[in-house]
Scaffold this motif. Structure first.
Motif, PDB file in Angstrom:
ATOM      1  N   LYS A   1       0.830  -1.218   0.000  1.00 15.33           N
ATOM      2  CA  LYS A   1       0.000   0.000   0.000  1.00 15.33           C
ATOM      3  C   LYS A   1       0.863   1.267   0.000  1.00 15.33           C
TER       4      LYS A   1
ATOM      5  N   THR B   1       4.053   1.634  -0.589  1.00 18.19           N
ATOM      6  CA  THR B   1       4.932   1.713  -1.761  1.00 18.19           C
ATOM      7  C   THR B   1       4.153   2.214  -2.980  1.00 18.19           C
ATOM      8  N   LEU B   2       2.911   1.747  -3.105  1.00 15.69           N
ATOM      9  CA  LEU B   2       2.084   2.208  -4.225  1.00 15.69           C
ATOM     10  C   LEU B   2       1.773   3.693  -4.074  1.00 15.69           C
TER      11      LEU B   2
ATOM     12  N   LEU C   1      -6.197  -3.800  -2.077  1.00 11.92           N
ATOM     13  CA  LEU C   1      -4.956  -4.292  -2.687  1.00 11.92           C
ATOM     14  C   LEU C   1      -4.701  -5.733  -2.262  1.00 11.92           C
TER      15      LEU C   1
ATOM     16  N   SER D   1      -1.567  -8.632  -2.797  1.00 14.56           N
ATOM     17  CA  SER D   1      -0.262  -8.940  -3.372  1.00 14.56           C
ATOM     18  C   SER D   1      -0.344 -10.230  -4.175  1.00 14.56           C
TER      19      SER D   1
ATOM     20  N   THR E   1      -0.940  -6.172  -6.636  1.00 12.67           N
ATOM     21  CA  THR E   1       0.383  -5.536  -6.529  1.00 12.67           C
ATOM     22  C   THR E   1       1.499  -6.571  -6.736  1.00 12.67           C
TER      23      THR E   1
ATOM     24  N   VAL F   1      -0.557  -3.877 -10.971  1.00 12.67           N
ATOM     25  CA  VAL F   1       0.543  -2.914 -10.954  1.00 12.67           C
ATOM     26  C   VAL F   1       1.809  -3.511 -10.355  1.00 12.67           C
ATOM     27  N   SER F   2       2.898  -2.881 -10.723  1.00  8.35           N
ATOM     28  CA  SER F   2       4.153  -3.051  -9.992  1.00  8.35           C
ATOM     29  C   SER F   2       4.655  -1.660  -9.654  1.00  8.35           C
ATOM     30  N   ALA F   3       4.760  -1.375  -8.365  1.00  6.93           N
ATOM     31  CA  ALA F   3       5.287  -0.065  -7.969  1.00  6.93           C
ATOM     32  C   ALA F   3       6.765   0.027  -8.307  1.00  6.93           C
TER      33      ALA F   3
ATOM     34  N   LEU G   1       0.938   1.510 -13.728  1.00  4.28           N
ATOM     35  CA  LEU G   1       0.683   2.732 -12.941  1.00  4.28           C
ATOM     36  C   LEU G   1      -0.086   3.785 -13.735  1.00  4.28           C
TER      37      LEU G   1
END
Ligand SMILES: Nc1nc2c(ncn2[C@@H]2O[C@H](COP(=O)(O)OP(=O)(O)OP(=O)(O)O)[C@@H](O)[C@H]2O)c(=O)[nH]1
Ligand SMILES: [Mg+2]
Length: 141
Positions: free
Chosen positions: A14, A16-17, A70, A72, A97, A125-127, A133
Motif C-alpha cells: 500500500k 509503496t504504491l 490491494l 499482493s 500488486t 501494478v508493480s510499484a 501505474l
C-alpha cells in the motif's frame, strides 16, 4: 486524483504504491496508523487483519470517494472476507500488486480474491517497475 483509501494486508504494498503514485522515491516505512498524504489515505495492514481494528477502516472510508483494495500477487491466501466491499459506503476497485515478482497464475489468483471480495474491476501494478501505474492513475483521475 480522487480521494482514495488503501486497504490490504500487512506488506501487500500500500505505502509503496502511494509513493509510486506520487512519483516519490520508494522507501520502506511500516505504516502504524491511518494517515493522509495528498488525496491518498493509507492504512496499516493490521487494520484489515485484526478484527478489533476493522471498524476504523469503515470510518476512514467516509472521507474518500473510492476504496482501493490491494492484494499482493505473491500471497496465496485469501485476505478479504467474501463480499467485503459491502462494508464500505464508497465504491471499491481492486489492485493486484507486486506483479514484477509473480507468475501469471499468481496474478490471476490475487485478482480472483479481489473479485470474491466484491470488486468489479481489477487493475494490476508493480510499484517497482511502474507497470500498470499509468492505467491506475487514469482510473483515479
Ligand atoms: N517487488 C516488489 N516489491 C514491492 C512492491 N510493492 C511493495 N513491495 C515491497 O513489499 C514490502 C512491503 O511494502 P509496503 O508498501 O510497506 O506494504 P504495506 O502494504 O504498506 O504494509 P503495512 O504498512 O505493513 O500495512 C516492501 O519491502 C516493498 O519494497 C512491488 O510492486 N514489487
Ligand atoms: Mg504501509
Amino acid at each position: 486524483m480522487k480521494r482514495i483509501l488503501l486497504v490490504g494486508s500487512v506488506g501487500c504494498g500500500k505505502t509503496t504504491l502511494l509513493q509510486a503514485l506520487h512519483g516519490a522515491a520508494l522507501n520502506y516505512s511500516k505504516t502504524e496508523t491511518i494517515y493522509t498524504d495528498g488525496t491518498v489515505m493509507d492504512t496499516p495492514g493490521e487494520y484489515l487483519e485484526l478484527p478489533y481494528f476493522k471498524h476504523a477502516l469503515r470510518l476512514a472510508s467516509y472521507e474518500v470517494e473510492l476504496v482501493v483494495l490491494l492484494a499482493s500477487a505473491t500471497v496465496a491466501e485469501l485476505k478479504f472476507p467474501p463480499g467485503f466491499t459491502t462494508f464500505f459506503m464508497p465504491p471499491s476497485i481492486g489492485v493486484v500488486t507486486k506483479t514484477d515478482i509473480a507468475s501469471p497464475g499468481q496474478i490471476d489468483t490475487a485478482g480472483d480474491h479481489l473479485r470474491l471480495a466484491g470488486v468489479g474491476e481489477v487493475l494490476q501494478v508493480s510499484a517497482v517497475t511502474g507497470a500498470g501505474l499509468d492505467a491506475l492513475r487514469e482510473r483515479l483521475a
